[in-house]
Design a protein around this motif. Structure first.
Motif, PDB file in Angstrom:
ATOM      1  N   SER A 141       0.813  -1.213   0.000  1.00 45.04           N
ATOM      2  CA  SER A 141       0.000   0.000   0.000  1.00 45.04           C
ATOM      3  C   SER A 141       0.846   1.263   0.000  1.00 45.04           C
ATOM      4  O   SER A 141       0.439   2.281  -0.535  1.00 45.04           O
ATOM      5  CB  SER A 141      -0.971  -0.001   1.180  1.00 45.04           C
ATOM      6  N   LYS A 151       1.896   5.455  -2.651  1.00 40.40           N
ATOM      7  CA  LYS A 151       1.381   6.607  -1.916  1.00 40.40           C
ATOM      8  C   LYS A 151       2.344   7.780  -1.915  1.00 40.40           C
ATOM      9  O   LYS A 151       1.919   8.916  -1.839  1.00 40.40           O
ATOM     10  CB  LYS A 151       1.054   6.216  -0.479  1.00 40.40           C
ATOM     11  N   TYR A 167      -3.668  11.524  -1.547  1.00 47.13           N
ATOM     12  CA  TYR A 167      -3.931  10.492  -0.556  1.00 47.13           C
ATOM     13  C   TYR A 167      -3.945  11.098   0.840  1.00 47.13           C
ATOM     14  O   TYR A 167      -2.983  11.703   1.281  1.00 47.13           O
ATOM     15  CB  TYR A 167      -2.876   9.385  -0.628  1.00 47.13           C
ATOM     16  N   LEU A 180      -3.696  -1.022 -10.208  1.00 47.60           N
ATOM     17  CA  LEU A 180      -4.681  -0.250  -9.447  1.00 47.60           C
ATOM     18  C   LEU A 180      -5.455   0.682 -10.364  1.00 47.60           C
ATOM     19  O   LEU A 180      -6.671   0.810 -10.239  1.00 47.60           O
ATOM     20  CB  LEU A 180      -4.007   0.547  -8.326  1.00 47.60           C
ATOM     21  N   TYR A 199     -10.396  -0.392   6.654  1.00 43.48           N
ATOM     22  CA  TYR A 199     -10.115  -0.455   5.222  1.00 43.48           C
ATOM     23  C   TYR A 199     -10.326   0.933   4.627  1.00 43.48           C
ATOM     24  O   TYR A 199     -11.342   1.581   4.891  1.00 43.48           O
ATOM     25  CB  TYR A 199     -11.043  -1.465   4.538  1.00 43.48           C
ATOM     26  N   ALA A 246      -7.596   2.738  -1.659  1.00 40.42           N
ATOM     27  CA  ALA A 246      -6.175   2.693  -2.022  1.00 40.42           C
ATOM     28  C   ALA A 246      -5.776   3.866  -2.908  1.00 40.42           C
ATOM     29  O   ALA A 246      -4.603   4.183  -3.026  1.00 40.42           O
ATOM     30  CB  ALA A 246      -5.860   1.380  -2.731  1.00 40.42           C
ATOM     31  N   SER A 279      -8.225  -2.289  -4.578  1.00 47.22           N
ATOM     32  CA  SER A 279      -8.819  -0.963  -4.374  1.00 47.22           C
ATOM     33  C   SER A 279      -8.820  -0.548  -2.910  1.00 47.22           C
ATOM     34  O   SER A 279      -9.244   0.554  -2.584  1.00 47.22           O
ATOM     35  CB  SER A 279     -10.259  -0.935  -4.896  1.00 47.22           C
ATOM     36  N   ASP A 295      -6.860  -0.244   0.980  1.00 46.12           N
ATOM     37  CA  ASP A 295      -5.698  -0.238   1.870  1.00 46.12           C
ATOM     38  C   ASP A 295      -6.214  -0.700   3.213  1.00 46.12           C
ATOM     39  O   ASP A 295      -7.365  -0.422   3.571  1.00 46.12           O
ATOM     40  CB  ASP A 295      -5.133   1.178   2.049  1.00 46.12           C
TER      41      ASP A 295
END
Length: 178
Positions: free
Chosen positions: A25, A29, A35, A58, A84, A87, A163, A165
């Motif tokens: 993950s 990023k 994000y 992704l 969750y 992502a 989809s 993280d």
């Protein structure tokens, strides 16, 4: 003594699993200025920009509504307590307490974290009529929702692992109290 060794092995395996999920993950990023796990402002970012930021896999699922193969996602059998997130943008989506085993091949949840965590859109692709589930912040494809889930909602949010993280809930433990 056997119980202690067994517990230690299980803990080491769990930590390795968590580290693997975090490594995957965090990989993309660093380049993603959009994000955030705290910002809930709706994003309006073009697919051209997302294509430069996201991994190819992704991007295909999140922005082109592809689907990962059943039973292959890294979070399909995850039973660790935690949260969750999207992502793509970090939006909070589901709690592990809403996750259930559906045997469909993808992580399944019976309710989102918040009402505005997700959006819904009619999907008539592949000669089917379904309801697509999108991230409420960035509009990325997460999966689909079905009416065959458990109580209390009767819903099954069937999500693509890629989809999502995952951040485990870290509980404070005393040393030696496994």
């Amino acid at each position: 003594m056997k119980t202690t060794i067994r517990t230690t092995v299980i803990c080491i395996f769990s930590l390795f699993f968590i580290q693997t999920i975090f490594a995957q993950s965090k990989k993309f990023k660093a380049d993603n200025v959009y994000y955030s796990r705290t910002d809930t402002k709706v994003l309006n970012v073009s697919n051209e920009v997302w294509k430069k930021i996201l991994s190819k896999e992704l991007y295909q699922v999140a922005r082109e509504a592809a689907t990962e193969r059943a039973f292959t996602g890294s979070l399909y059998q995850n039973d660790i307590r935690g949260t969750y997130y999207c992502a793509v943008c970090g939006n909070g989506l589901f709690l592990s307490t809403a996750k259930f085993e559906s045997a469909c091949g993808w992580p399944s949840f019976y309710e989102p974290l918040r009402t505005k965590s997700v959006l819904y859109k009619k999907d008539s692709s592949h000669n089917m009529v379904r309801t697509e589930v999108l991230c409420g912040r960035c509009g990325s494809h997460l999966g689909h929702i079905f009416d065959d889930g458990p109580k209390p909602t009767g819903k099954r949010y069937c999500m693509n692992s890629i989809s999502l993280d995952f951040e485990p809930l870290v509980a404070a433990r005393k040393i030696g109290s496994f």
